[in-house]
Design a protein around this motif. Structure first.
Motif, mmCIF file in Angstrom:
data_model
loop_
_atom_site.group_PDB
_atom_site.id
_atom_site.type_symbol
_atom_site.label_atom_id
_atom_site.label_comp_id
_atom_site.label_asym_id
_atom_site.label_seq_id
_atom_site.Cartn_x
_atom_site.Cartn_y
_atom_site.Cartn_z
ATOM 1 N N MET A 1 -38.946 -12.210 4.819
ATOM 2 C CA MET A 1 -37.750 -11.426 4.505
ATOM 3 C C MET A 1 -38.133 -10.199 3.684
ATOM 4 S SD MET A 1 -34.288 -12.593 2.455
ATOM 5 C CE MET A 1 -35.187 -12.841 0.920
ATOM 6 N N ALA A 2 -37.628 -9.040 4.078
ATOM 7 C CA ALA A 2 -37.910 -7.797 3.365
ATOM 8 C C ALA A 2 -37.302 -7.836 1.966
ATOM 9 C CB ALA A 2 -37.374 -6.609 4.147
ATOM 10 N N PHE A 3 -38.024 -7.299 0.991
ATOM 11 C CA PHE A 3 -37.480 -7.233 -0.366
ATOM 12 C C PHE A 3 -36.289 -6.276 -0.396
ATOM 13 C CE2 PHE A 3 -37.315 -5.330 -4.624
ATOM 14 C CZ PHE A 3 -37.150 -6.480 -5.376
ATOM 15 N N LEU A 4 -36.441 -5.138 0.302
ATOM 16 C CA LEU A 4 -35.355 -4.160 0.402
ATOM 17 C C LEU A 4 -35.118 -3.832 1.865
ATOM 18 C CD1 LEU A 4 -33.436 -1.866 -0.794
ATOM 19 C CD2 LEU A 4 -35.408 -0.353 -0.455
ATOM 20 N N LYS A 5 -33.847 -3.763 2.230
ATOM 21 C CA LYS A 5 -33.491 -3.353 3.587
ATOM 22 C C LYS A 5 -32.288 -2.420 3.519
ATOM 23 C CE LYS A 5 -32.580 -5.324 8.173
ATOM 24 N NZ LYS A 5 -32.415 -6.593 8.941
ATOM 25 N N MET A 6 -32.442 -1.238 4.085
ATOM 26 C CA MET A 6 -31.339 -0.281 4.182
ATOM 27 C C MET A 6 -31.043 -0.082 5.662
ATOM 28 S SD MET A 6 -32.569 2.540 1.309
ATOM 29 C CE MET A 6 -30.954 3.314 1.087
ATOM 30 N N THR A 7 -29.782 -0.222 6.058
ATOM 31 C CA THR A 7 -29.433 -0.124 7.478
ATOM 32 C C THR A 7 -28.256 0.828 7.685
ATOM 33 O OG1 THR A 7 -27.912 -2.020 7.357
ATOM 34 C CG2 THR A 7 -30.200 -2.494 7.914
ATOM 35 N N GLY A 8 -28.403 1.703 8.679
ATOM 36 C CA GLY A 8 -27.310 2.571 9.108
ATOM 37 C C GLY A 8 -26.759 3.489 8.038
ATOM 38 N N ILE A 9 -27.627 3.986 7.168
ATOM 39 C CA ILE A 9 -27.165 4.837 6.056
ATOM 40 C C ILE A 9 -26.754 6.217 6.579
ATOM 41 C CG2 ILE A 9 -27.760 5.909 3.858
ATOM 42 C CD1 ILE A 9 -27.566 2.868 3.713
ATOM 43 N N HIS A 10 -25.538 6.598 6.240
ATOM 44 C CA HIS A 10 -25.019 7.916 6.632
ATOM 45 C C HIS A 10 -24.482 8.620 5.387
ATOM 46 C CE1 HIS A 10 -22.340 10.974 8.356
ATOM 47 N NE2 HIS A 10 -23.047 10.871 9.465
ATOM 48 N N LYS A 11 -24.928 9.873 5.201
ATOM 49 C CA LYS A 11 -24.459 10.661 4.063
ATOM 50 C C LYS A 11 -24.309 12.116 4.474
ATOM 51 C CE LYS A 11 -23.348 11.645 -0.207
ATOM 52 N NZ LYS A 11 -22.059 11.190 -0.775
ATOM 53 N N ALA A 12 -23.106 12.648 4.287
ATOM 54 C CA ALA A 12 -22.835 14.044 4.633
ATOM 55 C C ALA A 12 -22.385 14.814 3.399
ATOM 56 C CB ALA A 12 -21.765 14.122 5.715
ATOM 57 N N PHE A 13 -22.861 16.055 3.290
ATOM 58 C CA PHE A 13 -22.393 17.009 2.302
ATOM 59 C C PHE A 13 -21.681 18.136 3.055
ATOM 60 C CE2 PHE A 13 -26.174 15.029 0.413
ATOM 61 C CZ PHE A 13 -25.649 14.591 -0.799
ATOM 62 N N PRO A 14 -20.917 18.957 2.373
ATOM 63 C CA PRO A 14 -20.220 20.052 3.069
ATOM 64 C C PRO A 14 -21.172 20.900 3.906
ATOM 65 C CG PRO A 14 -19.403 19.870 0.825
ATOM 66 C CD PRO A 14 -20.565 18.927 0.933
ATOM 67 N N GLY A 15 -20.989 20.853 5.211
ATOM 68 C CA GLY A 15 -21.782 21.682 6.109
ATOM 69 C C GLY A 15 -23.098 21.096 6.562
ATOM 70 N N VAL A 16 -23.471 19.914 6.070
ATOM 71 C CA VAL A 16 -24.761 19.350 6.453
ATOM 72 C C VAL A 16 -24.715 17.822 6.415
ATOM 73 C CG1 VAL A 16 -25.662 19.438 4.093
ATOM 74 C CG2 VAL A 16 -27.253 19.415 6.013
ATOM 75 N N ILE A 17 -25.366 17.190 7.406
ATOM 76 C CA ILE A 17 -25.537 15.735 7.416
ATOM 77 C C ILE A 17 -26.936 15.442 6.888
ATOM 78 C CG2 ILE A 17 -25.660 13.664 8.841
ATOM 79 C CD1 ILE A 17 -23.693 15.006 10.765
ATOM 80 N N ALA A 18 -27.022 14.857 5.717
ATOM 81 C CA ALA A 18 -28.316 14.610 5.076
ATOM 82 C C ALA A 18 -29.003 13.370 5.640
ATOM 83 C CB ALA A 18 -28.122 14.460 3.570
ATOM 84 N N ASN A 19 -28.241 12.300 5.838
ATOM 85 C CA ASN A 19 -28.763 11.061 6.437
ATOM 86 C C ASN A 19 -27.861 10.649 7.588
ATOM 87 O OD1 ASN A 19 -29.591 9.807 3.147
ATOM 88 N ND2 ASN A 19 -30.971 10.721 4.624
ATOM 89 N N ASP A 20 -28.458 10.432 8.751
ATOM 90 C CA ASP A 20 -27.708 10.110 9.961
ATOM 91 C C ASP A 20 -28.200 8.779 10.518
ATOM 92 O OD1 ASP A 20 -26.241 10.090 12.268
ATOM 93 O OD2 ASP A 20 -27.060 11.942 13.092
ATOM 94 N N ASN A 21 -27.525 7.677 10.093
ATOM 95 C CA ASN A 21 -27.850 6.338 10.592
ATOM 96 C C ASN A 21 -29.305 5.951 10.299
ATOM 97 O OD1 ASN A 21 -27.046 3.920 11.874
ATOM 98 N ND2 ASN A 21 -28.008 4.572 13.783
ATOM 99 N N VAL A 22 -29.721 6.140 9.050
ATOM 100 C CA VAL A 22 -31.113 5.898 8.653
ATOM 101 C C VAL A 22 -31.297 4.449 8.206
ATOM 102 C CG1 VAL A 22 -32.935 6.543 7.030
ATOM 103 C CG2 VAL A 22 -31.439 8.302 7.985
ATOM 104 N N SER A 23 -32.428 3.880 8.585
ATOM 105 C CA SER A 23 -32.775 2.521 8.165
ATOM 106 C C SER A 23 -34.228 2.473 7.710
ATOM 107 C CB SER A 23 -32.583 1.526 9.320
ATOM 108 O OG SER A 23 -31.233 1.509 9.756
#
Length: 519
Positions: A1-23
């Motif tokens: 089992m992974a110690f850390l797992k990040m799945t489907g991370i999405h983060k947008a700022f005005p005018g830009v998508i910084a993270n698009d479904n990142v894992s």
């Protein structure tokens, strides 16, 4: 089992998508390198993990349990520590005070400093993080400041450590020490994520590599099963150009002449009797370990710092009494080593930072009136020409990635086609694509008969771009070498260390290979 797992991370700022479904995943006792161009979303992803930002979508699992951190405080409590590229230390406080800052140790407000000091020293000895707990941060070197940041996290029982461009401001020796610390932390079972642009570092210390491009996952590879060429292709989506100064005939047209230059410091002279000439159409590289007077030297030429004796002549005329603006108008531009402190006004937008050198004159100003339309057009053209990634020209420059901030400074300083540009650490913290762009710009200037004074802690950069190499040690220019096939790398290394070994023989290939390993 992974110690850390990040799945489907999405983060947008005005005018830009910084993270698009990142894992991504990282295990205990593993070093994961997070690779990507400036602006690819790496730091944003880690800031989400650390509780500085909140993801619009996606999940985070720590030791199999779903978590959501409302703030860095909650992330720290869960065992996550982050060492930022620009250290978060209070310069006027001691090492010990910085380490416990924000905590309420047992017995608070009656703190047992002796006990805490002992605990910190135990951690320091265990991981080789040598530092004096009673010293003020302002008295420490950059490498020592980084150790304090690591101690802060370990004192708070961090199990996962995040490092954002950890070697960007370190000397080669400090980098080697840092790698030794990383390996100890890994052996102790810590999970480690390291954001870096340097391929040699990835190959040397990481177990796996996750690559982001334009905010999206591109690949996750085992380090042993890949190579720098494959990583570069994934990272920028194309082959890199080969950047190299192929050399030209020696120049006779003198542009800048420095004679017997001395600058006083608090305890001793910071610059000592420097003599150096720069000709038109050449790149002079200043080699040497950081802190040997390079910053003061650049500031004297730019007019920020006054010399106490000696003379600086530009195009045959003394500029000792000339102001920064007068020197700029004569054709001297300056790119400082610290873009945040000295190169940008972070709370102003992109267009305002671009116009700082030129707003006083036509077409941007008439009498006391600012021509906002002309400034807007200039900024739009410059952003396009230099491929500065920004949602719009009115975006605050502090929201741009480090590479794009550097492009803003370069674009501003090159706008009026200067005769001489003084550039200090121009590619520090930049990805390989941005580094390629900066180096191409400097070579283009030199090929157009302009001159470049290049200060860099990256010896490979000095060797790649320079026509001649001046070595600084303890505030002096201790030697000037021609950068050609006869360059004696042993002599260069000896000069950088402050002495010359008699009978040193050329061994450029062997020394270059060693230097590239640690650069």
């Amino acid at each position: 089992m992974a110690f850390l797992k990040m799945t489907g991370i999405h983060k947008a700022f005005p005018g830009v998508i910084a993270n698009d479904n990142v894992s991504l995943e990282v295990n205990q006792g593993e070093i994961l390198a997070l690779l990507g161009e400036n602006g690819a979303g790496k730091t944003t992803l880690m800031n989400i993990l650390y509780g500085l930002y909140h993801a619009d979508k996606g999940d985070i699992y720590l030791e199999g349990k779903k978590v959501a951190f409302a703030s860095p405080k909650s992330a720290i409590k869960a065992g996550i520590g982050m060492v930022h590229q620009h250290f978060m230390l209070v310069q006027t406080l001691t090492v010990l005070q910085n380490i416990i800052l924000g905590l309420k140790p047992k017995g608070y407000p009656f703190i047992d400093y002796k006990k805490i000091s002992k605990q910190i020293k135990e951690i320091s000895n265990k991981y080789g993080l040598a530092v004096d707990v009673n010293q003020k941060i302002s008295e420490l070197s950059v490498g020592e400041e980084q150790r304090v940041e690591i101690l802060k996290s370990l004192y708070r029982d961090a199990k996962l450590l995040i490092f954002d461009e950890p070697t960007a401001v370190l000397t080669p020796q400090e980098t080697e020490e840092f790698f030794s610390i990383l390996k100890r932390l890994k052996q102790e079972g810590h999970a480690i994520i390291i954001i870096t642009h340097r391929m040699s570092e990835i190959m040397q210390v990481s177990d796996r590599v996750t690559i982001l491009r334009d905010g999206k996952n591109v690949a996750t590879l085992k380090t042993k099963a890949t190579n720098p060429h494959e990583l570069s292709l994934h990272m920028i989506g194309r082959e890199l150009n080969h950047i190299q100064n192929n050399g030209v005939e020696e120049k006779d047209d003198l542009l800048l002449s420095i004679k017997s230059l001395t600058v006083k410091g608090k305890a001793e002279n910071r610059l000592k009797n420097i003599n150096l000439d720069i000709h038109k159409g050449e790149i002079i590289g200043i080699a040497g370990v950081d802190g040997n007077g390079q910053k003061e030297f650049c500031e004297v030429i730019a007019g920020i710092r006054k010399c106490h004796s000696g003379e600086v002549k530009f195009c045959g005329q003394s500029i000792n009494q000339a102001t920064v603006l007068e020197r700029y108008n004569k054709g001297i531009s300056y790119v400082p080593d610290d873009r945040h402190k000295d190169g940008l006004v972070l709370d102003l937008d992109v267009s305002q930072n671009l116009i700082m050198r030129s707003y006083r004159r036509s077409p941007f100003c008439k009498n006391i009136w600012i021509n906002h339309q002309a400034i807007h057009q200039m900024a739009e053209d410059t952003v396009s020409a230099y491929k500065i990634k920004t949602p719009k020209i009115t975006t605050s420059v502090k929201l741009l990635s480090g590479g794009n901030q550097q492009k803003v400074i370069l674009a501003r300083e090159l706008y009026d086609n200067p005769e001489l540009i003084v550039v200090s650490q121009p590619t520090r913290g930049l990805d390989i694509g941005a580094t390629e762009n900066v180096r191409e710009l400097l070579l283009k200037m030199r090929n157009n008969n302009k001159s470049v004074l290049l200060v860099s802690a990256d010896l490979d950069e000095i060797l790649t771009l320079s026509d001649r190499i001046a070595v600084m040690f303890d505030g002096e220019v201790v030697g000037v070498l021609k950068n050609d096939e006869n360059l004696d790398m042993q002599e260069l290394g000896a000069l950088m260390a402050g002495h010359v070994k008699e009978g040193a023989a050329p061994c450029k290939e062997k020394q270059l290979a060693k230097l590239q390993e640690i650069s």
